[in-house]
Design a protein around this motif. Structure first.
Motif, PDB file in Angstrom:
ATOM      1  N   LEU A  78       0.818  -1.214   0.000  1.00 57.12           N
ATOM      2  CA  LEU A  78       0.000   0.000   0.000  1.00 57.12           C
ATOM      3  C   LEU A  78       0.849   1.259   0.000  1.00 57.12           C
ATOM      4  N   SER A  79       2.057   1.185   0.575  1.00 63.05           N
ATOM      5  CA  SER A  79       2.937   2.345   0.583  1.00 63.05           C
ATOM      6  C   SER A  79       3.945   2.304  -0.564  1.00 63.05           C
ATOM      7  N   ARG A  80       3.639   1.480  -1.552  1.00 64.85           N
ATOM      8  CA  ARG A  80       4.358   1.454  -2.828  1.00 64.85           C
ATOM      9  C   ARG A  80       5.778   0.916  -2.726  1.00 64.85           C
ATOM     10  N   HIS A  81       6.032   0.077  -1.708  1.00 67.70           N
ATOM     11  CA  HIS A  81       7.301  -0.627  -1.625  1.00 67.70           C
ATOM     12  C   HIS A  81       7.161  -1.992  -2.305  1.00 67.70           C
ATOM     13  N   ALA A  82       8.311  -2.581  -2.619  1.00 66.04           N
ATOM     14  CA  ALA A  82       8.299  -3.930  -3.174  1.00 66.04           C
ATOM     15  C   ALA A  82       7.748  -4.902  -2.139  1.00 66.04           C
ATOM     16  N   LEU A  92      -6.131 -13.234  -0.578  1.00 64.89           N
ATOM     17  CA  LEU A  92      -6.046 -12.101  -1.507  1.00 64.89           C
ATOM     18  C   LEU A  92      -4.977 -12.320  -2.581  1.00 64.89           C
ATOM     19  N   ARG A  93      -4.369 -13.490  -2.598  1.00 69.51           N
ATOM     20  CA  ARG A  93      -3.261 -13.736  -3.526  1.00 69.51           C
ATOM     21  C   ARG A  93      -3.710 -14.192  -4.907  1.00 69.51           C
ATOM     22  N   ASP A  94      -4.863 -14.832  -4.985  1.00 67.69           N
ATOM     23  CA  ASP A  94      -5.312 -15.385  -6.264  1.00 67.69           C
ATOM     24  C   ASP A  94      -5.512 -14.272  -7.293  1.00 67.69           C
ATOM     25  N   GLY A  95      -4.946 -14.463  -8.456  1.00 67.48           N
ATOM     26  CA  GLY A  95      -5.136 -13.515  -9.549  1.00 67.48           C
ATOM     27  C   GLY A  95      -4.273 -12.266  -9.478  1.00 67.48           C
ATOM     28  N   VAL A  96      -3.454 -12.142  -8.434  1.00 62.30           N
ATOM     29  CA  VAL A  96      -2.590 -10.969  -8.307  1.00 62.30           C
ATOM     30  C   VAL A  96      -1.407 -11.095  -9.258  1.00 62.30           C
ATOM     31  N   GLN A  97      -1.155 -10.058 -10.026  1.00 64.53           N
ATOM     32  CA  GLN A  97      -0.032 -10.065 -10.946  1.00 64.53           C
ATOM     33  C   GLN A  97       1.252  -9.677 -10.222  1.00 64.53           C
ATOM     34  N   THR A  98       2.354 -10.271 -10.648  1.00 66.79           N
ATOM     35  CA  THR A  98       3.664  -9.954 -10.085  1.00 66.79           C
ATOM     36  C   THR A  98       4.615  -9.592 -11.210  1.00 66.79           C
ATOM     37  N   ASN A  99       5.697  -8.895 -10.856  1.00 67.74           N
ATOM     38  CA  ASN A  99       6.696  -8.545 -11.860  1.00 67.74           C
ATOM     39  C   ASN A  99       7.700  -9.687 -12.014  1.00 67.74           C
ATOM     40  N   GLU A 100       8.745  -9.433 -12.798  1.00 66.16           N
ATOM     41  CA  GLU A 100       9.717 -10.481 -13.079  1.00 66.16           C
ATOM     42  C   GLU A 100      10.487 -10.931 -11.837  1.00 66.16           C
ATOM     43  N   GLY A 102       8.924 -11.300  -8.927  1.00 63.28           N
ATOM     44  CA  GLY A 102       7.942 -11.886  -8.029  1.00 63.28           C
ATOM     45  C   GLY A 102       7.313 -10.896  -7.069  1.00 63.28           C
ATOM     46  N   ARG A 103       7.466  -9.614  -7.358  1.00 68.99           N
ATOM     47  CA  ARG A 103       6.894  -8.576  -6.499  1.00 68.99           C
ATOM     48  C   ARG A 103       5.494  -8.199  -6.989  1.00 68.99           C
ATOM     49  N   VAL A 104       4.624  -7.895  -6.038  1.00 64.76           N
ATOM     50  CA  VAL A 104       3.217  -7.632  -6.325  1.00 64.76           C
ATOM     51  C   VAL A 104       3.046  -6.377  -7.183  1.00 64.76           C
ATOM     52  N   ARG A 105       2.201  -6.474  -8.177  1.00 71.89           N
ATOM     53  CA  ARG A 105       1.773  -5.292  -8.935  1.00 71.89           C
ATOM     54  C   ARG A 105       0.471  -4.808  -8.298  1.00 71.89           C
ATOM     55  N   LEU A 106       0.479  -3.602  -7.762  1.00 72.26           N
ATOM     56  CA  LEU A 106      -0.672  -3.107  -7.014  1.00 72.26           C
ATOM     57  C   LEU A 106      -1.741  -2.575  -7.957  1.00 72.26           C
ATOM     58  N   SER A 107      -2.849  -3.274  -8.034  1.00 70.47           N
ATOM     59  CA  SER A 107      -3.999  -2.817  -8.814  1.00 70.47           C
ATOM     60  C   SER A 107      -4.948  -2.058  -7.901  1.00 70.47           C
TER      61      SER A 107
END
Length: 303
Positions: A78-82, A92-100, A102-107
């Motif tokens: 939420l505070s825009r950290h990795a 809340l993990r299902d369907g969450v996109q991650t970057n290369e 493995g860090r969460v992409r905040l939608s």
């Protein structure tokens, strides 16, 4: 106005002062009650890494005095950290996109769900009157050329009606051409601008000693120590925030806090100079400087 000043540290379980400040061999469950006899407030740091469980939060409520206050750091995503995927609540993990990496992409959807979950799980603090503010400690990568503060609007609304305090970590937000617009965003939304005592320097991650009250109910100051080299290049918390405040430096912070208290109903002061027992020692000395004493401290000879 002469607002109430609450003084504490950025954690009660930092490894450094667990080792050096608490009595030897003190059980983990005894630390928070012991801490709460000596300070009025604390920042909940573990919530930055994972949303706490409500049953644990109930235990924190029971372990602290009636007038004790927790400021809750919001989850690092939420505070825009990795943030790794496994730092999210399992459901809340299902369907969450991650970057290369493995860090969460905040939608928008994840932000709303995660903020609401944090409010739900920390509700015992609010119900007991022990919730101070939700603290959003932004990453320095949240920069004015790449972002707008309006991107935080959904988060602020999701945490409402509870107070929200935001700490900027990129000094571009308060440069001369930007400062009016920045503080306007805080004031219009009643969000508390987090003031800092930081190391000297004009590097991007070092915020200047700007004191601004943007909410009449709460002002906030975090003391990070003044170790410029460590703050910029340290790899561990102890390296980044190692600092032993002098009496003169604490007096300077005291003057700033006094001015904030003239404009806000309450001021929270959190010492984040985390190396060994530096933070709790500075906080105790600062309370003494302010003339604050607590019965427990008098009984223990710690006033």
């Amino acid at each position: 106005m002469s607002g109430r000043i609450l003084v504490g540290t950025s954690s009660w379980a930092d490894p450094g002062f667990v080792k050096e400040w608490y009595p030897p061999k003190m059980a983990a469950k005894e630390r928070l009650p012991w801490y709460a006899q000596r300070f009025q407030t604390v920042e909940l740091n573990s919530s930055f890494y994972a949303v706490p469980d409500r049953s644990t939060v109930h235990q924190w409520v029971a372990a602290t005095p009636e007038d004790f206050v927790f400021d809750v750091k919001v989850h690092r995503a939420l505070s825009r950290h990795a943030a790794p995927l496994d730092s999210l609540p399992p459901d809340l993990r299902d369907g969450v996109q991650t970057n290369e990496r493995g860090r969460v992409r905040l939608s928008d959807e994840l932000e709303l769900a995660l903020a609401r979950r944090l409010v739900e799980e920390t509700a015992p603090l609010a119900d007991a009157g022990k919730l101070g503010a939700y603290l959003v400690q932004l990453t320095p990568a949240f920069a004015p050329r790449r972002h707008e503060l309006e991107e935080l609007d959904q988060l602020v609304e999701a945490l409402a009606p509870h107070p929200v305090a935001v700490e900027l970590r990129h000094r571009g937000w308060v440069r001369e051409k930007r400062i009016e617009r920045t503080l306007g965003w805080f004031s219009e939304r009643g969000v508390t601008f987090v003031c800092v005592d930081a190391p000297p320097g004009d590097e991007i991650p070092i915020m200047p000693p700007l004191d601004a009250v943007t909410s009449d109910r709460l002002a906030y100051l975090r003391a990070h120590g003044r170790n410029t080299e460590g703050y910029l290049h340290g790899r561990s918390v102890a390296e980044r925030f190692a600092w032993r405040y002098s009496d003169e430096e604490l007096e300077g912070i005291g003057g700033r806090v006094g001015s904030l208290a003239e404009q806000a109903a309450e001021v929270h002061v959190a010492f984040n100079n985390n190396r060994g027992d530096d933070a709790p020692t500075a906080a105790q000395r600062f309370r003494a400087l302010l003339g604050q004493t607590a019965p427990a401290e008098e009984q223990l000879g710690l006033g």
